[in-house]
Design a protein around this motif. Structure first.
Motif, PDB file in Angstrom:
ATOM      1  N   ARG A  39      -7.950   4.064  -7.068  1.00 56.52           N
ATOM      2  CA  ARG A  39      -7.778   5.582  -6.624  1.00 56.52           C
ATOM      3  C   ARG A  39      -7.783   6.639  -7.803  1.00 56.52           C
ATOM      4  O   ARG A  39      -8.274   7.600  -7.501  1.00 56.52           O
ATOM      5  CB  ARG A  39      -6.079   5.518  -6.021  1.00 56.52           C
ATOM      6  N   THR A  40      -7.258   6.218  -8.949  1.00 58.92           N
ATOM      7  CA  THR A  40      -7.291   7.092 -10.034  1.00 58.92           C
ATOM      8  C   THR A  40      -8.302   6.921 -11.145  1.00 58.92           C
ATOM      9  O   THR A  40      -8.513   7.741 -12.055  1.00 58.92           O
ATOM     10  CB  THR A  40      -5.905   6.929 -10.662  1.00 58.92           C
ATOM     11  N   ASP A  94       0.516   4.465  -2.930  1.00 55.74           N
ATOM     12  CA  ASP A  94       0.668   5.994  -2.660  1.00 55.74           C
ATOM     13  C   ASP A  94       1.640   6.505  -3.534  1.00 55.74           C
ATOM     14  O   ASP A  94       1.291   7.511  -4.122  1.00 55.74           O
ATOM     15  CB  ASP A  94       0.929   6.273  -1.048  1.00 55.74           C
ATOM     16  N   HIS A  95       2.649   5.854  -3.485  1.00 53.02           N
ATOM     17  CA  HIS A  95       3.945   6.408  -4.244  1.00 53.02           C
ATOM     18  C   HIS A  95       3.613   6.420  -5.958  1.00 53.02           C
ATOM     19  O   HIS A  95       4.017   7.476  -6.422  1.00 53.02           O
ATOM     20  CB  HIS A  95       5.193   5.819  -4.030  1.00 53.02           C
ATOM     21  N   ASP A 150       8.367   3.751   5.860  1.00 52.16           N
ATOM     22  CA  ASP A 150       7.090   4.171   6.091  1.00 52.16           C
ATOM     23  C   ASP A 150       6.486   3.333   7.268  1.00 52.16           C
ATOM     24  O   ASP A 150       6.681   2.249   7.477  1.00 52.16           O
ATOM     25  CB  ASP A 150       6.175   3.528   4.839  1.00 52.16           C
ATOM     26  N   ARG A 197      -5.135  -1.575  -7.200  1.00 55.90           N
ATOM     27  CA  ARG A 197      -5.147  -0.562  -6.166  1.00 55.90           C
ATOM     28  C   ARG A 197      -4.982   0.949  -6.766  1.00 55.90           C
ATOM     29  O   ARG A 197      -5.848   1.859  -6.368  1.00 55.90           O
ATOM     30  CB  ARG A 197      -4.263  -0.684  -5.000  1.00 55.90           C
ATOM     31  N   VAL A 198      -4.158   1.016  -7.609  1.00 53.56           N
ATOM     32  CA  VAL A 198      -3.742   2.332  -8.200  1.00 53.56           C
ATOM     33  C   VAL A 198      -5.087   2.696  -8.993  1.00 53.56           C
ATOM     34  O   VAL A 198      -5.664   3.737  -8.989  1.00 53.56           O
ATOM     35  CB  VAL A 198      -2.642   2.394  -8.996  1.00 53.56           C
ATOM     36  N   VAL A 216       0.511   6.584  -7.193  1.00 54.32           N
ATOM     37  CA  VAL A 216      -0.217   7.635  -7.395  1.00 54.32           C
ATOM     38  C   VAL A 216       0.420   9.128  -7.288  1.00 54.32           C
ATOM     39  O   VAL A 216      -0.199   9.848  -8.071  1.00 54.32           O
ATOM     40  CB  VAL A 216      -1.601   7.590  -6.044  1.00 54.32           C
ATOM     41  N   ASP A 217       1.139   9.410  -6.368  1.00 58.00           N
ATOM     42  CA  ASP A 217       1.685  10.522  -6.350  1.00 58.00           C
ATOM     43  C   ASP A 217       2.594  11.054  -7.635  1.00 58.00           C
ATOM     44  O   ASP A 217       2.541  12.068  -8.264  1.00 58.00           O
ATOM     45  CB  ASP A 217       3.092  10.446  -5.210  1.00 58.00           C
ATOM     46  N   LEU A 238       0.811  -1.403   0.027  1.00 51.64           N
ATOM     47  CA  LEU A 238      -0.176   0.103  -0.099  1.00 51.64           C
ATOM     48  C   LEU A 238       0.814   1.282   0.058  1.00 51.64           C
ATOM     49  O   LEU A 238       0.461   2.231  -0.742  1.00 51.64           O
ATOM     50  CB  LEU A 238      -0.933   0.087   1.076  1.00 51.64           C
ATOM     51  N   PRO A 239       2.068   1.212   0.659  1.00 57.64           N
ATOM     52  CA  PRO A 239       2.729   2.786   0.586  1.00 57.64           C
ATOM     53  C   PRO A 239       3.256   2.721  -0.994  1.00 57.64           C
ATOM     54  O   PRO A 239       3.198   3.813  -1.183  1.00 57.64           O
ATOM     55  CB  PRO A 239       3.895   2.284   1.393  1.00 57.64           C
TER      56      PRO A 239
END
Ligand SMILES: CC1=C(CCC(=O)O)c2cc3nc(cc4[nH]c(cc5[nH]c(cc1n2)c(C)c5CCC(=O)O)c(CCC(=O)O)c4C)C(CCC(=O)O)=C3C
Ligand SMILES: [Fe+2]
Length: 477
Positions: free
Chosen positions: A261-262, A202-203, A346, A257-258, A205-206, A198-199
């Motif tokens: 989110r997107t 996030d990275h 993290d 998962r990405v 998605v960032d 999961l971290p």
């Protein structure tokens, strides 16, 4: 004797006693593997709770000053025939960073976070290839009265390099230390654990957020892991091919998962970096640089987010092979290049270590895993990730007791291999771990631009290929 980490009543569970039992591997293949394992282990490869007095953070190590670089490289490659030219090339990479690898400072940060998370359980740190060495950490533990420690290795995946070799080095360190060396258990592989995956979501998605909206439809996620010889890949895990399969499983989870989110499911690939060894020995391919060059030439991709899924911190191999070398290949063909960060320290990764520890010391369930492949075994079975066929067979700690004292009768043969009594066609005599001899199973991979472009076109067509074709050709029938 420290007792802070013990479950009341669980300290009496000693994994020295042995019984023979049958393990059905966790994947769909129905191979029955007879093997010796501690009586405390269940048929699903799990163990009963076992108390520990400490956690040992086990890592690779890296040079801290220019004068460390060559001795460090000799430690890393000891006995594996890595050519001098390759060592000189890698030494140059470390010199560009002032002779100092970032990996030790990253481990210091992780160590501090683990100490805060796990207090009052003491946490020690030892490396395979550089100071503080594993034997120093074991000596400190013996001094402090640690009877048994759980090892957390900074490598999420199965393979000789990423799992068994650490256990062999732990066995060697225990032997070097002699009487009173702590007993060791190893926390399970965590390639699809939410605290690892999961971290990275996030990275990714960032990084995607920095790409102009108009380019997003032509943005690929390029997952990268350390390449290993094909023979090592075929031998990874209890019944082969675990390394590329775990990588593919973790990548697929991140892609999904990405997408949640997107709102966009990007096509993705799994490629490899940092290969070494003679060109005659086939390694997992394609190389990330060749892959990016091919994507750029094919013209359908505008941007890539490179995801270093095979690594847990932004150490030298990541910043050199990806941020310098791969980025340059992308730039040369006009691809916009982004690189997602690794997990590092993290907080979710740190919490994951606690969860893995609590699975073993308290029997906590469920054991978190986000892909259909996980969670894997708690205790590596006999000869897990060991080379098949005759060859070097070293003791490995923190697994089943028999693996720390390989028996005469089976030395040189992996009893769970179907053909262990006959010469092994894809592991020639004398093959060292890491593979010095060419395998005959999978066809050697072409890495020339032309051949590679063909392969890329194949998985460009679907737009969302999960794994590069060649990993499917690796391994057992
Ligand atoms: C699977 C894997 C991981 C991931 C799992 C894990 O993290 O353990 C990994 C990590 C790392 N590999 C690292 C460095 C090196 N790896 C080498 C060599 C090799 N790696 C291999 C595999 C892996 N390696 C293999 C099959 C070889 C060749 C044969 C051999 O010698 O075993 C060499 C020798 C020169 C060269 O051949 O490149 C170096 C200097 C560093 C430290 C970086 C820093 O200093 O920041 C880290 C974290
Ligand atoms: Fe490496």
């Amino acid at each position: 004797m420290l007792r802070s980490g013990f479950v009341p009543g669980a300290g009496c569970v000693v994994s020295r006693s042995r019984g023979t039992m049958t393990d059905v591997s966790s994947d769909s293949r129905t191979t029955i593997i007879p093997m010796i394992m501690p009586r405390t282990m269940t048929a699903a490869g799990r163990t009963e709770p076992v108390g520990v007095d400490a956690l040992l953070l086990v890592s690779f190590g890296g040079p801290e000053a220019p004068s460390d670089v060559m001795p460090f490289l000799r430690n890393v490659t000891h006995g594996r025939g890595v050519p001098d030219e390759r060592l000189a090339q890698v030494a140059e990479q470390y010199r560009r960073l002032g002779g100092r690898s970032p990996i030790n400072d990253q481990n210091r940060a992780l160590l501090a976070a683990l100490r805060a998370e796990l207090a009052p359980l003491p946490v020690y740190w030892g490396n395979r290839n550089w100071s503080p060495f594993l034997v120093d950490a074991l000596r400190a533990m013996r001094r402090d009265g640690v009877g048994r420690a759980a090892c957390f290795v900074t490598s999420a995946f199965a393979s000789y390099s990423g799992c068994r070799q650490y256990r062999e080095d732990l066995a060697r360190a225990r032997a070097q230390l002699g009487p009173g060396a702590p007993e060791l258990i190893k926390l399970r592989q965590y390639f699809d654990h939410p605290g690892f995956v999961l971290p990275m979501v996030d990275h990714v998605v960032d990084e995607l957020a920095t790409i102009p909206a108009a380019s997003l439809a032509r943005t690929r996620l390029v997952f990268v892991a350390h390449s290993i010889p094909l023979t090592q890949s075929a031998d990874s895990g209890p019944d082969g091919d675990a390394y590329p399969r775990q990588l593919a499983a973790a990548a697929a989870v991140i892609v999904e998962r990405v997408a949640l989110r997107t709102g966009r499911r990007h096509p993705h690939d799994l490629v490899y970096a940092s290969r070494s060894g003679p060109p005659s020995v086939p390694w997992l391919a394609p190389d990330v640089g060749d892959h990016l060059a091919a994507l750029g030439s094919a013209g359908r991709t505008q941007a890539v987010v490179v995801v270093p899924i095979g690594f847990v911190s932004d150490h030298m191999e990541v910043i050199h092979d990806l941020d310098v070398m791969a980025a340059e290949r992308a730039r040369a063909v006009g691809l916009s290049f982004r690189r997602a960060s690794t997990v590092g320290a993290d907080p979710r990764f740190v919490t994951m270590v606690r969860e893995l520890l609590d699975e073993r010391r308290y029997g906590h369930r469920p054991r978190a895993a986000l892909s259909p492949l996980g969670p894997g075994h708690d205790v590596c079975p006999l000869w897990c990730c060991a080379p098949r066929g005759p060859g070097r067979r070293l003791p490995a700690a923190a697994g089943v007791p028999a693996d720390e004292r390989p028996g005469q009768d089976t030395a040189g043969h992996r009893p769970d291999a179907p053909d262990s009594d006959v010469p092994d066609s894809d592991a020639p005599d004398g093959t060292a771990p890491g593979g010095d001899a060419p395998g005959s199973g999978p066809a050697p991979l072409e890495t020339s631009d032309g051949a590679h472009r063909d392969i890329c076109d194949v998985h460009d067509v679907g737009g969302g290929a999960t794994v590069h074709n060649d990993v499917h050709k690796v391994g057992r029938p």
